[in-house]
Write a protein that holds these residues in place. Sequence first.
Motif, PDB file in Angstrom:
ATOM      1  N   PRO A  57       0.805  -1.234   0.000  1.00  0.00           N
ATOM      2  CA  PRO A  57       0.000   0.000   0.000  1.00  0.00           C
ATOM      3  C   PRO A  57       0.834   1.278   0.000  1.00  0.00           C
ATOM      4  N   VAL A  58       2.123   1.159   0.302  1.00  0.00           N
ATOM      5  CA  VAL A  58       2.976   2.346   0.436  1.00  0.00           C
ATOM      6  C   VAL A  58       3.644   2.722  -0.882  1.00  0.00           C
ATOM      7  N   HIS A  59       3.742   1.764  -1.814  1.00  0.00           N
ATOM      8  CA  HIS A  59       4.535   1.960  -3.028  1.00  0.00           C
ATOM      9  C   HIS A  59       4.155   3.221  -3.800  1.00  0.00           C
ATOM     10  N   ASP A  60       2.882   3.429  -4.000  1.00  0.00           N
ATOM     11  CA  ASP A  60       2.438   4.497  -4.901  1.00  0.00           C
ATOM     12  C   ASP A  60       1.878   5.713  -4.182  1.00  0.00           C
ATOM     13  N   LEU A  61       2.255   5.894  -2.941  1.00  0.00           N
ATOM     14  CA  LEU A  61       1.760   7.061  -2.222  1.00  0.00           C
ATOM     15  C   LEU A  61       2.325   8.339  -2.833  1.00  0.00           C
ATOM     16  N   PRO A  62       1.496   9.343  -3.055  1.00  0.00           N
ATOM     17  CA  PRO A  62       2.012  10.614  -3.582  1.00  0.00           C
ATOM     18  C   PRO A  62       2.902  11.314  -2.553  1.00  0.00           C
ATOM     19  N   ARG A  63       3.741  12.204  -3.048  1.00  0.00           N
ATOM     20  CA  ARG A  63       4.729  12.865  -2.197  1.00  0.00           C
ATOM     21  C   ARG A  63       4.075  13.599  -1.030  1.00  0.00           C
ATOM     22  N   GLN A  64       2.911  14.193  -1.251  1.00  0.00           N
ATOM     23  CA  GLN A  64       2.284  14.994  -0.202  1.00  0.00           C
ATOM     24  C   GLN A  64       1.761  14.147   0.961  1.00  0.00           C
ATOM     25  N   LYS A  65       1.682  12.828   0.766  1.00  0.00           N
ATOM     26  CA  LYS A  65       1.241  11.954   1.851  1.00  0.00           C
ATOM     27  C   LYS A  65       2.346  11.700   2.886  1.00  0.00           C
ATOM     28  N   TRP A  66       3.578  11.997   2.504  1.00  0.00           N
ATOM     29  CA  TRP A  66       4.702  11.792   3.424  1.00  0.00           C
ATOM     30  C   TRP A  66       4.922  13.049   4.251  1.00  0.00           C
ATOM     31  N   LYS A  67       5.085  12.880   5.563  1.00  0.00           N
ATOM     32  CA  LYS A  67       5.296  13.991   6.478  1.00  0.00           C
ATOM     33  C   LYS A  67       6.648  13.830   7.166  1.00  0.00           C
ATOM     34  N   ARG A  68       7.455  14.874   7.119  1.00  0.00           N
ATOM     35  CA  ARG A  68       8.761  14.814   7.777  1.00  0.00           C
ATOM     36  C   ARG A  68       8.577  15.169   9.260  1.00  0.00           C
ATOM     37  N   ARG A  69       8.913  14.216  10.109  1.00  0.00           N
ATOM     38  CA  ARG A  69       8.689  14.389  11.537  1.00  0.00           C
ATOM     39  C   ARG A  69       9.850  13.769  12.330  1.00  0.00           C
ATOM     40  N   SER A  70      10.073  14.322  13.523  1.00  0.00           N
ATOM     41  CA  SER A  70      10.987  13.699  14.478  1.00  0.00           C
ATOM     42  C   SER A  70      10.188  12.740  15.356  1.00  0.00           C
ATOM     43  N   CYS A  71      10.756  11.581  15.625  1.00  0.00           N
ATOM     44  CA  CYS A  71      10.091  10.633  16.532  1.00  0.00           C
ATOM     45  C   CYS A  71      10.773  10.650  17.899  1.00  0.00           C
ATOM     46  N   GLY A  72      11.510  11.737  18.178  1.00  0.00           N
ATOM     47  CA  GLY A  72      12.129  11.877  19.489  1.00  0.00           C
ATOM     48  C   GLY A  72      13.613  12.120  19.391  1.00  0.00           C
ATOM     49  N   PRO A  73      14.234  12.495  20.510  1.00  0.00           N
ATOM     50  CA  PRO A  73      15.680  12.756  20.503  1.00  0.00           C
ATOM     51  C   PRO A  73      16.487  11.467  20.430  1.00  0.00           C
ATOM     52  N   GLY A  74      17.620  11.547  19.750  1.00  0.00           N
ATOM     53  CA  GLY A  74      18.537  10.422  19.666  1.00  0.00           C
ATOM     54  C   GLY A  74      19.910  10.808  20.162  1.00  0.00           C
ATOM     55  N   ALA A  75      20.862   9.908  20.028  1.00  0.00           N
ATOM     56  CA  ALA A  75      22.219  10.179  20.504  1.00  0.00           C
ATOM     57  C   ALA A  75      22.854  11.343  19.748  1.00  0.00           C
ATOM     58  N   HIS A  76      22.406  11.582  18.503  1.00  0.00           N
ATOM     59  CA  HIS A  76      23.003  12.637  17.681  1.00  0.00           C
ATOM     60  C   HIS A  76      21.976  13.703  17.290  1.00  0.00           C
ATOM     61  N   GLY A  77      20.981  13.905  18.152  1.00  0.00           N
ATOM     62  CA  GLY A  77      19.965  14.910  17.868  1.00  0.00           C
ATOM     63  C   GLY A  77      18.624  14.266  17.543  1.00  0.00           C
ATOM     64  N   PRO A  78      17.646  15.060  17.089  1.00  0.00           N
ATOM     65  CA  PRO A  78      16.319  14.526  16.767  1.00  0.00           C
ATOM     66  C   PRO A  78      16.388  13.437  15.702  1.00  0.00           C
ATOM     67  N   ARG A  79      15.574  12.400  15.881  1.00  0.00           N
ATOM     68  CA  ARG A  79      15.514  11.297  14.910  1.00  0.00           C
ATOM     69  C   ARG A  79      14.428  11.643  13.891  1.00  0.00           C
ATOM     70  N   VAL A  80      14.843  12.258  12.784  1.00  0.00           N
ATOM     71  CA  VAL A  80      13.914  12.776  11.780  1.00  0.00           C
ATOM     72  C   VAL A  80      13.796  11.786  10.622  1.00  0.00           C
ATOM     73  N   TYR A  81      12.549  11.477  10.248  1.00  0.00           N
ATOM     74  CA  TYR A  81      12.254  10.584   9.120  1.00  0.00           C
ATOM     75  C   TYR A  81      11.066  11.151   8.354  1.00  0.00           C
ATOM     76  N   ASP A  82      10.810  10.578   7.198  1.00  0.00           N
ATOM     77  CA  ASP A  82       9.562  10.828   6.474  1.00  0.00           C
ATOM     78  C   ASP A  82       8.582   9.716   6.848  1.00  0.00           C
ATOM     79  N   TRP A  83       7.339  10.102   7.179  1.00  0.00           N
ATOM     80  CA  TRP A  83       6.342   9.158   7.669  1.00  0.00           C
ATOM     81  C   TRP A  83       5.079   9.237   6.809  1.00  0.00           C
ATOM     82  N   ALA A  84       4.432   8.089   6.656  1.00  0.00           N
ATOM     83  CA  ALA A  84       3.134   8.040   5.975  1.00  0.00           C
ATOM     84  C   ALA A  84       2.318   6.904   6.576  1.00  0.00           C
TER      85      ALA A  84
END
Length: 390
Positions: free
Chosen positions: A241-268
């Motif tokens: 279900p994730v293969h064809d998601l349009p770009r606007q469906k992905w949200k760049r978010r931090s899921c919390g602090p890590g050893a080297h700063g915020p753990r930032v990923y793209d989420w959908a």
Amino acid sequence: MGGVLASARLWDGELSVVHERFVHRFNREEPRQSALAYMRGLTAPLERKNGWTLAEEAGHAGPDRIHRLLNRIEWDADEVLGDVRDYVVEHLGDRNAILIIDDTGFLKKGTRSAGVQRQYSGTAGRTENSQIGVFLAYATRRGRTLIDRRLYLPMSWTGDRDRCRQAGTDDSVTFETKVAMAKAMVRRAIRDRIPFGWVTADAAYGYSKGWRFELEQADVFHVMATTRHDTVVTRWSIDHPVHDLPRQKWKRRSCGPGAHGPRVYDWARVEVRPWHREDRRHWVIARRSVRRPEEISYYIAYCPTETTLDELISVAGSRWAVEDCFQSAKQECGLDDYQVRRYPGWHRHMTLAMAAHACLTVLQARELDTEKAETDPPSSSPSAFPRSDA
């Protein structure tokens, strides 16, 4: 120096407070005092923590009293752990708390310690001669600590009853997978009315459809990591279900602090598995690396209809809190400093080390509360994981 002494006195005082919670579990004065001395020794700044050094710290002539406490005197470590959990709930309890399942390794020499064999240890990052413990952590905004534990016994042990008996393992203890242990610990938390809102775990546990289904049937909200080989109700692979998601469906978010700063990923997220309740939803959640977008991790979520993506990200990201628990409990509370070989002794040591870690967590929460009261204007008490509009 004054600050160090004050902190030491605070910690010692709090150890006495939690000790009072379970002192009635011992029939005689010697084990009562030995249990408190043991926790004090585990939290002392000793280079090595073994029977001799802990006895010396306690003022004992030798390690016999410590050895009796862990190996010979009758007391129920599960009952003591229940008292420690009550202490944690009293000071940190939150209906939005998150239960986190994970395991950690304890490197060992020889073949006589209960459960030891060559097996993969996440602590070492490789296959080593070790014991593996499965733990349940309790995480809120005010703090996180460990509230349950089980020693994993591989089939090489449970299939050899003589070997088990020599290590103090009762014949009633049979082989259980780590997932089965995780289920038992969450069931116990539910039975004991531990307040919480979510359960999360890594893919080693989250891949179990049977456990996810059990949680759904109990209406327990969860965000469980899984692998791309998992399938959804349509029998598609989870990544389909994730293969064809349009770009606007992905949200760049931090899921919390890590050893080297915020753990930032793209989420959908993509909704799957229609549920017979209108107020519940199932989601596949994808977490994509920003630098290497071909690297995607997956989660399965069961939650209230109104749950936002940001809330699900917060729950998924909270899983790393258990690693913080392992690190601080090992460094500050002697979680991995033990020389017991017997199965009951392992659980006794872990229980007392976890009690010490609960004290540390409560003291830190009080300090944060004091700092917040001094700097923040009056406001209503926030939930552990507040909702957002994203």
